[in-house]
Write a protein that holds these residues in place. Sequence first.
Motif, PDB file in Angstrom:
ATOM      1  N   LYS A   1      38.434  34.834  46.067  1.00 45.36           N
ATOM      2  CA  LYS A   1      37.953  35.997  45.964  1.00 45.36           C
ATOM      3  C   LYS A   1      38.867  37.012  45.009  1.00 45.36           C
ATOM      4  O   LYS A   1      38.471  37.748  44.330  1.00 45.36           O
ATOM      5  CB  LYS A   1      37.817  36.669  47.366  1.00 45.36           C
ATOM      6  CG  LYS A   1      36.764  36.049  48.267  1.00 45.36           C
ATOM      7  CD  LYS A   1      37.011  36.977  49.586  1.00 45.36           C
ATOM      8  CE  LYS A   1      38.091  36.763  50.637  1.00 45.36           C
ATOM      9  NZ  LYS A   1      38.418  35.643  51.106  1.00 45.36           N
ATOM     10  N   ASP A   2      39.995  36.649  45.247  1.00 38.62           N
ATOM     11  CA  ASP A   2      41.148  37.433  44.297  1.00 38.62           C
ATOM     12  C   ASP A   2      41.070  37.091  42.857  1.00 38.62           C
ATOM     13  O   ASP A   2      41.052  37.839  41.883  1.00 38.62           O
ATOM     14  CB  ASP A   2      42.652  37.441  44.549  1.00 38.62           C
ATOM     15  CG  ASP A   2      42.708  37.941  46.191  1.00 38.62           C
ATOM     16  OD1 ASP A   2      42.084  38.748  46.289  1.00 38.62           O
ATOM     17  OD2 ASP A   2      43.426  37.052  46.783  1.00 38.62           O
ATOM     18  N   LEU A   3      40.615  35.788  42.701  1.00 40.63           N
ATOM     19  CA  LEU A   3      40.431  35.240  41.310  1.00 40.63           C
ATOM     20  C   LEU A   3      39.330  35.883  40.622  1.00 40.63           C
ATOM     21  O   LEU A   3      39.445  36.409  39.494  1.00 40.63           O
ATOM     22  CB  LEU A   3      40.299  33.588  41.183  1.00 40.63           C
ATOM     23  CG  LEU A   3      40.267  33.188  39.757  1.00 40.63           C
ATOM     24  CD1 LEU A   3      41.164  33.632  38.908  1.00 40.63           C
ATOM     25  CD2 LEU A   3      39.744  31.653  40.064  1.00 40.63           C
ATOM     26  N   VAL A   4      38.194  36.120  41.369  1.00 33.68           N
ATOM     27  CA  VAL A   4      36.812  36.753  40.694  1.00 33.68           C
ATOM     28  C   VAL A   4      37.165  38.051  40.604  1.00 33.68           C
ATOM     29  O   VAL A   4      36.660  38.742  39.442  1.00 33.68           O
ATOM     30  CB  VAL A   4      35.817  36.782  41.974  1.00 33.68           C
ATOM     31  CG1 VAL A   4      34.598  37.383  41.457  1.00 33.68           C
ATOM     32  CG2 VAL A   4      35.417  35.277  42.027  1.00 33.68           C
ATOM     33  N   GLY A   5      37.967  38.890  41.102  1.00 33.50           N
ATOM     34  CA  GLY A   5      38.456  40.129  40.555  1.00 33.50           C
ATOM     35  C   GLY A   5      39.044  40.239  39.339  1.00 33.50           C
ATOM     36  O   GLY A   5      38.893  41.035  38.645  1.00 33.50           O
ATOM     37  N   VAL A   6      40.083  39.432  39.279  1.00 30.75           N
ATOM     38  CA  VAL A   6      40.927  39.198  38.129  1.00 30.75           C
ATOM     39  C   VAL A   6      40.315  38.970  36.844  1.00 30.75           C
ATOM     40  O   VAL A   6      39.994  39.667  36.066  1.00 30.75           O
ATOM     41  CB  VAL A   6      42.193  38.218  38.451  1.00 30.75           C
ATOM     42  CG1 VAL A   6      42.962  38.009  36.957  1.00 30.75           C
ATOM     43  CG2 VAL A   6      43.144  38.750  39.341  1.00 30.75           C
ATOM     44  N   LEU A   7      39.212  37.605  37.226  1.00 30.92           N
ATOM     45  CA  LEU A   7      38.384  37.638  35.964  1.00 30.92           C
ATOM     46  C   LEU A   7      37.510  38.350  35.754  1.00 30.92           C
ATOM     47  O   LEU A   7      37.098  38.711  34.522  1.00 30.92           O
ATOM     48  CB  LEU A   7      37.821  36.233  36.219  1.00 30.92           C
ATOM     49  CG  LEU A   7      38.547  34.687  36.501  1.00 30.92           C
ATOM     50  CD1 LEU A   7      37.663  33.647  36.906  1.00 30.92           C
ATOM     51  CD2 LEU A   7      39.185  34.608  35.150  1.00 30.92           C
ATOM     52  N   ASN A   8      36.813  39.309  36.520  1.00 33.54           N
ATOM     53  CA  ASN A   8      36.009  40.355  36.343  1.00 33.54           C
ATOM     54  C   ASN A   8      36.622  41.201  35.508  1.00 33.54           C
ATOM     55  O   ASN A   8      36.222  41.706  34.527  1.00 33.54           O
ATOM     56  CB  ASN A   8      35.526  40.809  37.572  1.00 33.54           C
ATOM     57  CG  ASN A   8      34.600  40.270  38.229  1.00 33.54           C
ATOM     58  OD1 ASN A   8      33.925  39.206  37.667  1.00 33.54           O
ATOM     59  ND2 ASN A   8      34.131  40.579  39.374  1.00 33.54           N
ATOM     60  N   ASP A   9      37.878  41.712  35.671  1.00 37.32           N
ATOM     61  CA  ASP A   9      38.671  42.521  34.924  1.00 37.32           C
ATOM     62  C   ASP A   9      39.023  42.108  33.576  1.00 37.32           C
ATOM     63  O   ASP A   9      38.794  42.863  32.682  1.00 37.32           O
ATOM     64  CB  ASP A   9      40.158  42.865  35.631  1.00 37.32           C
ATOM     65  CG  ASP A   9      39.869  43.687  37.040  1.00 37.32           C
ATOM     66  OD1 ASP A   9      38.991  44.239  37.169  1.00 37.32           O
ATOM     67  OD2 ASP A   9      40.985  43.594  37.536  1.00 37.32           O
ATOM     68  N   LEU A  10      39.358  40.692  33.449  1.00 35.50           N
ATOM     69  CA  LEU A  10      39.534  40.280  32.084  1.00 35.50           C
ATOM     70  C   LEU A  10      38.240  40.347  31.313  1.00 35.50           C
ATOM     71  O   LEU A  10      38.589  40.303  30.248  1.00 35.50           O
ATOM     72  CB  LEU A  10      40.241  38.769  32.224  1.00 35.50           C
ATOM     73  CG  LEU A  10      41.662  38.796  32.975  1.00 35.50           C
ATOM     74  CD1 LEU A  10      42.098  37.440  33.351  1.00 35.50           C
ATOM     75  CD2 LEU A  10      42.622  39.681  32.151  1.00 35.50           C
TER      76      LEU A  10
END
Length: 145
Positions: free
Chosen positions: A68-77
């Motif tokens: 879930k945290d990775l999805v947020g980081v990837l969305n930002d990137l």
Amino acid sequence: MSEAPLPAIRSLPSWLLGRAAARGRALVAEALAEQDMRMWHHVVLSAVRDLGPVAQADLGRGVRLDPKDLVGVLNDLQSAGLVVREPDPRDRRKNAVSLTGEGARLLKRCEKAARAANDELLAPLSAAEREQFTGMLRRISGTGE
């Protein structure tokens, strides 16, 4: 009071390592913030460069970040144009993450800033001490390196 409080605690290697780690994280976070980058975003961007194109699930396992945290980081990137997610050519049901040209350029700047922050952290040590210290940290870190 002539003696620092908590001398027994402050003499423990684990306490000293924790303090050094906190100082190091703060120095790197500040240096990355000057590049408009956060710590986990930098970690993920670096991993994408090293592993990419990489399946999103493999990326998460590689950096040990909750999906879930990775999805947020990837969305930002991805919103910033630093990575792209496309169907994985090996398995179209999965996403593969790749670095963009802008992502690679920003990563170079961030790596330079992080190295400078680490140089500041280790400034009290000679070059030989830095190498020895880093080797010892690798041995006790439990990262398998």
